[in-house]
Design an enzyme around this catalytic site. Sequence first.
Site, PDB file in Angstrom:
ATOM      1  N   HIS A  65      30.096-122.800 -48.910  1.00 18.33           N
ATOM      2  CA  HIS A  65      29.978-122.652 -47.458  1.00 18.33           C
ATOM      3  C   HIS A  65      30.594-123.849 -46.754  1.00 18.33           C
ATOM      4  O   HIS A  65      30.392-124.998 -47.173  1.00 18.33           O
ATOM      5  CB  HIS A  65      28.510-122.533 -47.053  1.00 18.33           C
ATOM      6  CG  HIS A  65      27.898-121.208 -47.391  1.00 18.33           C
ATOM      7  ND1 HIS A  65      26.536-121.000 -47.463  1.00 18.33           N
ATOM      8  CD2 HIS A  65      28.461-120.010 -47.687  1.00 18.33           C
ATOM      9  CE1 HIS A  65      26.290-119.743 -47.795  1.00 18.33           C
ATOM     10  NE2 HIS A  65      27.446-119.130 -47.924  1.00 18.33           N
ATOM     11  N   TYR A  96      19.054-118.956 -45.634  1.00 18.48           N
ATOM     12  CA  TYR A  96      18.166-118.669 -46.766  1.00 18.48           C
ATOM     13  C   TYR A  96      16.786-119.278 -46.599  1.00 18.48           C
ATOM     14  O   TYR A  96      15.846-118.869 -47.280  1.00 18.48           O
ATOM     15  CB  TYR A  96      18.822-119.143 -48.069  1.00 18.48           C
ATOM     16  CG  TYR A  96      20.099-118.395 -48.349  1.00 18.48           C
ATOM     17  CD1 TYR A  96      20.083-117.045 -48.669  1.00 18.48           C
ATOM     18  CD2 TYR A  96      21.335-119.023 -48.231  1.00 18.48           C
ATOM     19  CE1 TYR A  96      21.260-116.340 -48.881  1.00 18.48           C
ATOM     20  CE2 TYR A  96      22.509-118.323 -48.449  1.00 18.48           C
ATOM     21  CZ  TYR A  96      22.463-116.991 -48.768  1.00 18.48           C
ATOM     22  OH  TYR A  96      23.619-116.283 -48.973  1.00 18.48           O
ATOM     23  N   HIS A 147      26.757-108.336 -53.419  1.00 19.32           N
ATOM     24  CA  HIS A 147      26.579-109.587 -52.673  1.00 19.32           C
ATOM     25  C   HIS A 147      25.110-109.976 -52.607  1.00 19.32           C
ATOM     26  O   HIS A 147      24.789-111.155 -52.403  1.00 19.32           O
ATOM     27  CB  HIS A 147      27.159-109.430 -51.268  1.00 19.32           C
ATOM     28  CG  HIS A 147      27.671-110.719 -50.696  1.00 19.32           C
ATOM     29  ND1 HIS A 147      28.795-111.368 -51.178  1.00 19.32           N
ATOM     30  CD2 HIS A 147      27.197-111.508 -49.696  1.00 19.32           C
ATOM     31  CE1 HIS A 147      28.998-112.473 -50.485  1.00 19.32           C
ATOM     32  NE2 HIS A 147      28.041-112.589 -49.587  1.00 19.32           N
TER      33      HIS A 147
END
Length: 374
Positions: free
Chosen positions: A347, A356, A321
Amino acid sequence: MQKITLSTIAHKGKIAYRLHFAYNDALKEVIKSLPYIHWSATHKCFYAFYDTIPFKALYKQLRDLNLFVNYSQLQKTRGVTTYVKTPSPLKLPQLAESTQRDLSRFVRWMQEKRLAVSTVNTYHAVTSLFLQYLQLKQVANPDALWIQRFNHDYILKGGHSVSYQNQCINGIKKYFAFKNLEVENMKIERPRKEKRLPVVLSKEEIKSIFEATHNLKHRTLLSLIYSAGLRIGEALALRPQNIDRHRMLIHIKMAKGKKDRYTLLSPNILQLLETYYRVYKPKTYLFEGQEGGAYTSSSAQQVLKKAMRKAGIFKQGITLHSLRHSFATHLLESGTDIRYIQSLLGHNSPNTTMIYTHVSEKSLKNIKNPFDDL
């Protein structure tokens, strides 16, 4: 749901997690393939050093295998941050046969609603504990108050994690819905989950992992996961027809949340795939095991583990991941609009993608430190 117990041992002068489970050949092979897990001939057990993998990362790896993780025996050791677990003082009784039948009907009900297998297993396990607790307390008509009491008496006193606590609440509320009991107006306090930043690899580290992977299938798999920002389950479910070479897109079908989406197909990846097709000639799945069927997640994790070791990368908490996290972060650092990144990753909310921005090296470096103006 098979149980695995974590405890603490001293091994080679260091503190380690000891993994104990009832003997099972298939599970043994899966555990052996996990990153940072080793076999000790001295202790006759699998183990992982505390300083190579955080507890949360190890716990997630094991839960992803649909294992019930008992970590009540973990102890706090000097210089090591972990959890001190106190076993619950409750000794729960075995469920009555009528309740077991009711629980089986609950499982079938969840399966008919097409809940994920891992979700069904988890909700079955936590609801079983709740029903055992009600049986212990001789409660015939449970309500929100009894969920709170179970939370205090079993989960909190047992020292279980915030994540496990939320799983229990979700599973019990689903059971209440199955029984047509009122759940909408239940005011059940949920603890806030810890917000941890994802572990990200640099572009140089990503490149060194690929260069250290000489097997064509393995290199293609790792490269595709990174270049398209795929979850491992999405990559292993891909079929050759999902690769749209004319539009240079990859069609991800029935991903998390049962949603379809498109993501990027790199021209360099397409060239790699064409070579891969000629050598392996995949039939049903893009990546197939030696005896047919989809390639397994445990085998893919082992591929990354070996590649990291060859590349000399020893960051803690790196999993497949992490390649997806790295893809998203590198896109953000190159100036890609976060809304596009959200779409590529699948998402639901931009808030999920916003994490992020906290790990982007470029955005952090652009901030002028006030100390420099002194």
